[in-house]
Design a protein around this motif. Sequence first.
Motif, PDB file in Angstrom:
ATOM      1  N   GLU A  95       0.820  -1.211   0.000  1.00 18.99           N
ATOM      2  CA  GLU A  95       0.000   0.000   0.000  1.00 18.99           C
ATOM      3  C   GLU A  95       0.857   1.266   0.000  1.00 18.99           C
ATOM      4  O   GLU A  95       0.436   2.316  -0.487  1.00 18.99           O
ATOM      5  CB  GLU A  95      -0.946   0.009   1.214  1.00 18.99           C
ATOM      6  N   LEU A 106       1.318   2.523  -3.445  1.00 18.28           N
ATOM      7  CA  LEU A 106       0.151   3.230  -3.991  1.00 18.28           C
ATOM      8  C   LEU A 106       0.108   4.666  -3.475  1.00 18.28           C
ATOM      9  O   LEU A 106      -0.094   5.620  -4.236  1.00 18.28           O
ATOM     10  CB  LEU A 106      -1.118   2.471  -3.589  1.00 18.28           C
ATOM     11  N   LEU A 107       0.339   4.827  -2.174  1.00 21.01           N
ATOM     12  CA  LEU A 107       0.328   6.179  -1.603  1.00 21.01           C
ATOM     13  C   LEU A 107       1.454   7.004  -2.204  1.00 21.01           C
ATOM     14  O   LEU A 107       1.282   8.186  -2.520  1.00 21.01           O
ATOM     15  CB  LEU A 107       0.456   6.129  -0.077  1.00 21.01           C
ATOM     16  N   ARG A 163       0.647   8.190  -5.752  1.00 20.50           N
ATOM     17  CA  ARG A 163      -0.349   9.278  -5.708  1.00 20.50           C
ATOM     18  C   ARG A 163       0.333  10.600  -5.364  1.00 20.50           C
ATOM     19  O   ARG A 163       0.059  11.631  -5.972  1.00 20.50           O
ATOM     20  CB  ARG A 163      -1.440   8.946  -4.676  1.00 20.50           C
ATOM     21  N   ARG A 206     -14.799   9.216  -8.292  1.00 21.18           N
ATOM     22  CA  ARG A 206     -15.359   7.863  -8.188  1.00 21.18           C
ATOM     23  C   ARG A 206     -16.856   7.901  -8.514  1.00 21.18           C
ATOM     24  O   ARG A 206     -17.685   8.089  -7.619  1.00 21.18           O
ATOM     25  CB  ARG A 206     -15.113   7.308  -6.773  1.00 21.18           C
ATOM     26  N   ARG A 245     -12.933  12.511  -4.079  1.00 20.67           N
ATOM     27  CA  ARG A 245     -12.145  12.210  -2.880  1.00 20.67           C
ATOM     28  C   ARG A 245     -10.790  12.915  -2.974  1.00 20.67           C
ATOM     29  O   ARG A 245     -10.058  12.718  -3.955  1.00 20.67           O
ATOM     30  CB  ARG A 245     -11.946  10.691  -2.798  1.00 20.67           C
ATOM     31  N   TYR A 269      -3.736  10.266   5.750  1.00 29.03           N
ATOM     32  CA  TYR A 269      -2.854   9.320   5.065  1.00 29.03           C
ATOM     33  C   TYR A 269      -1.418   9.840   4.979  1.00 29.03           C
ATOM     34  O   TYR A 269      -0.492   9.062   4.781  1.00 29.03           O
ATOM     35  CB  TYR A 269      -3.355   9.063   3.640  1.00 29.03           C
ATOM     36  N   ASP A 278     -12.567   7.350   1.066  1.00 29.42           N
ATOM     37  CA  ASP A 278     -12.226   5.932   0.933  1.00 29.42           C
ATOM     38  C   ASP A 278     -13.363   5.071   1.471  1.00 29.42           C
ATOM     39  O   ASP A 278     -13.837   4.147   0.806  1.00 29.42           O
ATOM     40  CB  ASP A 278     -10.925   5.656   1.712  1.00 29.42           C
ATOM     41  N   VAL A 307     -11.879   1.016  -7.939  1.00 28.79           N
ATOM     42  CA  VAL A 307     -11.916   1.384  -6.517  1.00 28.79           C
ATOM     43  C   VAL A 307     -11.528   0.196  -5.633  1.00 28.79           C
ATOM     44  O   VAL A 307     -10.959   0.361  -4.560  1.00 28.79           O
ATOM     45  CB  VAL A 307     -13.344   1.908  -6.160  1.00 28.79           C
TER      46      VAL A 307
HETATM   47  C1  LIG Z   1      -5.016   0.328  -0.460  1.00 28.11           C
HETATM   48  C2  LIG Z   1      -5.372   1.642   0.178  1.00 28.11           C
HETATM   49  C3  LIG Z   1      -4.136   2.403   0.524  1.00 28.11           C
HETATM   50  C4  LIG Z   1      -6.319   2.479  -0.702  1.00 28.11           C
HETATM   51  C5  LIG Z   1      -6.742   3.739   0.038  1.00 28.11           C
HETATM   52  O1  LIG Z   1      -7.087   3.679   1.222  1.00 28.11           O
HETATM   53  O2  LIG Z   1      -6.710   4.798  -0.570  1.00 28.11           O
HETATM   54  C6  LIG Z   1      -7.584   1.795  -1.191  1.00 28.11           C
HETATM   55  O3  LIG Z   1      -8.429   1.445  -0.154  1.00 28.11           O
HETATM   56  C7  LIG Z   1      -8.291   2.656  -2.203  1.00 28.11           C
HETATM   57  O4  LIG Z   1      -9.473   2.965  -2.007  1.00 28.11           O
HETATM   58  O5  LIG Z   1      -7.675   3.029  -3.206  1.00 28.11           O
END
Ligand SMILES: CC(C)[C@H](C(=O)O)[C@@H](O)C(=O)O
Length: 371
Positions: free
Chosen positions: A90, A93-94, A97, A107, A135, A142, A248, A280
């Motif tokens: 994860e 992913l952060l 972003r 979304r 969002r 985060y 989220d 999502v």
């Molecule tokens: C995996 C996680 C970090 C992510 C978030 O919380 O943003 C996921 O739940 C999302 O919705 O993309």
Amino acid sequence: MGNYRIAVLPGDGIGQEVTAGAVEVLKAVGVRFGHEFTFEYGWIGGAAIDEAGTPLPEETLRLCRESDAVLLGAVGGPKWDGNPPHLRPEKGLLAIRKQLDLYANLRPVVCYDCLASASPLKPDLVQGVDFVIVRELTGGIYFGQPSGRVVENGEEKAVDTLLYKKEEIERIVRMAFTLARGRKKKVTSVDKANVLSSSRLWREVAEEVAEQFPDVELEHMLVDNAAMQLIRAPKQFDVIVTENMFGDILSDEASMLSGSLGMLPSASLSASGPSLYEPVHGSAPDIAGMNKANPIAAILSAAMMLRLSFGLTAEAEAVEHAVRQALDQGLRTADLAPSGGRIVSTNEMVEEIKTAVLDYTAIAQIMTVYA
Ligand SMILES: CC(C)[C@H](C(=O)O)[C@@H](O)C(=O)O
Ligand SMILES: NC(=O)c1ccc[n+]([C@@H]2O[C@H](COP(=O)([O-])OP(=O)(O)OC[C@H]3O[C@@H](n4cnc5c(N)ncnc54)[C@H](O)[C@@H]3O)[C@@H](O)[C@H]2O)c1
Ligand SMILES: [Mg+2]
């Protein structure tokens, strides 16, 4: 006829299966409309930890920066759950972003008529649902510092910080108002202003931005009430704008209005470079590798890419039309089983949508819309 470079980051679990499906559909769009899409693959998440020892390798980031858009699957899985924080999928992913400045995560939540009975809610409650959750994606709890675990005077503690700068709120709220202007002209700003300082600033900024959009209605809603209203009367919403963590949670909840988490696509728009498109949902370890996952969220994310990053409106409509047609014909992946129809695999659903894109004519769509 254009040339477009797409960075593809399948990630982990069903991320790999649904991304492969979305790429197939994009290839069909290329054939049908005469575009050249180049797909270049990169590692992210657990796959990147295994390959390169880090959840977001430099070369993945470089590939994304050199591309016109990014298509992402999902990250995570039990294999890496015990890893230290910096080696969690994860984190990758952060980091992407933040690095690509993907501050606005759109979304859309739509209930297709033929899927109304896939929702656990009453069909007449969800039929006609059509709203967008905007969002905030690069701020809030985060990313706020300090964050982490400490031992103080022998006592174990953990801290996370919910922090927003005024300008971060301003740009996401402005995005929501701009979007609402082209829709039903209503923004619901969701916060927890009865408790949180960050939410009180959020509310003030939303009021300021609203002054520049006198044609759009603004309402404020506390997040706990919003969670309830989504189930009680979801058709009241047009554009919901909210901070990172509330968005989220509310979007997973809202997915049940469309019948399944496997139906919700998203676009993460960048302030400065290529945007990123991803379903999502997560990597769904419980069904990974079983050819069971619903690929529609990923395919509709690819449609959002066509429209928002490349300006290819007819092409995006062709994909959306193909999805609708497959569902109208009764094809269902297992997650949509409660709405009846014929249960198909991921690959069968992709094949059907691909074929419908190749056969697409604008006339076919007009017939469907006005029949
Ligand atoms: C995996 C996680 C970090 C992510 C978030 O919380 O943003 C996921 O739940 C999302 O919705 O993309
Ligand atoms: N954007 C992302 O990459 C992302 C998003 C959410 C969760 N995750 C990660 O995924 C892993 C699993 O998390 P989780 O189980 O809480 O959430 P999840 O979204 O992966 O799955 C939740 C439930 O929904 C089902 N589901 C999800 N997508 C589906 C699809 N396309 N078709 C059919 N069913 C689908 C799953 O089978 C599961 O029962 C965790 O490591 C988590 O951090 C990643
Ligand atoms: Mg989530």
